[in-house]
Design a protein around this motif. Structure first.
Motif, PDB file in Angstrom:
ATOM      1  N   CYS A 162       0.856  -1.190   0.000  1.00 43.48           N
ATOM      2  CA  CYS A 162       0.000   0.000   0.000  1.00 43.48           C
ATOM      3  C   CYS A 162       0.896   1.244   0.000  1.00 43.48           C
ATOM      4  O   CYS A 162       1.796   1.366   0.825  1.00 43.48           O
ATOM      5  N   CYS A 165       0.019   3.425   3.508  1.00 45.85           N
ATOM      6  CA  CYS A 165       0.430   3.029   4.862  1.00 45.85           C
ATOM      7  C   CYS A 165       1.560   1.989   4.870  1.00 45.85           C
ATOM      8  O   CYS A 165       2.060   1.624   5.928  1.00 45.85           O
ATOM      9  N   HIS A 167       1.390  -1.132   4.172  1.00 51.06           N
ATOM     10  CA  HIS A 167       0.929  -2.485   4.489  1.00 51.06           C
ATOM     11  C   HIS A 167       1.197  -3.440   3.314  1.00 51.06           C
ATOM     12  O   HIS A 167       1.003  -3.076   2.164  1.00 51.06           O
ATOM     13  N   CYS A 190      -6.450  -0.727  -0.101  1.00 47.82           N
ATOM     14  CA  CYS A 190      -5.689  -1.404   0.950  1.00 47.82           C
ATOM     15  C   CYS A 190      -6.638  -1.995   2.000  1.00 47.82           C
ATOM     16  O   CYS A 190      -7.511  -1.300   2.498  1.00 47.82           O
ATOM     17  N   CYS A 193      -5.741   0.107   5.637  1.00 51.17           N
ATOM     18  CA  CYS A 193      -6.162   1.491   5.883  1.00 51.17           C
ATOM     19  C   CYS A 193      -7.382   1.890   5.054  1.00 51.17           C
ATOM     20  O   CYS A 193      -7.954   2.957   5.267  1.00 51.17           O
TER      21      CYS A 193
HETATM   22 ZN   LIG Z   1      -2.856   1.070   3.467  1.00 45.79          ZN
END
Ligand SMILES: [Zn+2]
Length: 206
Positions: A162, A165, A167, A190, A193
């Motif tokens: 992502c 963030c 991730h 994502c 988030c």
């Molecule tokens: Zn994210």
């Protein structure tokens, strides 16, 4: 991981339990050829049978991956080594899959063009129309099949990151196939988030 050491350990533990290769194979619901391949270090037990196998051999998965009974004092270190090595093995396998995707994509496009060329040659020779469409359809069908397979590789090999963030995750086949993409970078939501971004592909977990 030392596959031949693991193989010898499996054989030793199997004999200690008084089982033949055939008996062990039957209890695991696999072929005795598979057991023989483990024991000679030519292949590793699949993750789907690993727990059951360890149960029958009365060892832990950690012991199995080390190829020996691990003593209590260095159990944690050996577990971490094994985990690291499995992560590395997955990264190598993912990289290979992604190169395979590129190679099969190129071959597939070449085959499609070759089939269109063949159809065109038939047409210029004054052959009936179906002589054009049959090779072109064959080329298209293989192209779509390879494209679907390539998409599956992109879904499972490595992770998407992502951009918002950071991730890392493995998306669903549906979200990968529906997403806009530029090369391997895909515009997806994502799961962590909930924001949309252009997500890059990465083979490493960190
Ligand atoms: Zn994210």
């Amino acid at each position: 991981m030392d596959q031949s050491k693991i193989g010898r350990f499996i054989a030793e533990r199997r004999k200690a339990q008084g089982m033949t290769q055939m008996q062990l194979a039957e209890r695991l619901g696999i072929t005795d050829r598979a057991v023989s391949k483990w024991e000679t270090g030519r292949s590793m037990p699949d993750s789907s049978v690993m727990l059951e196998l360890c149960g029958m051999l009365k060892i832990t998965v950690n012991d199995l991956l080390c190829g020996e009974a691990v003593s209590m004092e260095n159990y944690k270190d050996r577990t971490e080594e094994n985990l690291l090595e499995m992560v590395r093995a997955k990264e190598t396998a993912d990289r290979r899959l992604l190169s395979l995707e590129v190679v099969s994509g190129v071959v597939s496009v070449l085959f499609l063009f070759a089939m269109i060329a063949v159809g065109t040659v038939f047409m210029t020779m004054g052959q009936p129309l179906w002589m054009f469409f049959v090779p072109v359809a064959a080329g298209m069908i293989q192209f779509i099949a390879v494209a679907l397979y390539a998409l599956r590789i992109e879904q499972v090999a490595g992770y998407y990151v992502c951009a918002k963030c950071g991730h890392r995750y493995v998306p669903t086949y549906r979200s990968v196939s529906m997403a806009m993409h530029m090369g391997r970078t895909r515009y997806m939501k994502c799961p962590e988030c909930g924001r949309w971004s252009w997500q890059k592909k990465s083979v490493s977990r960190e």
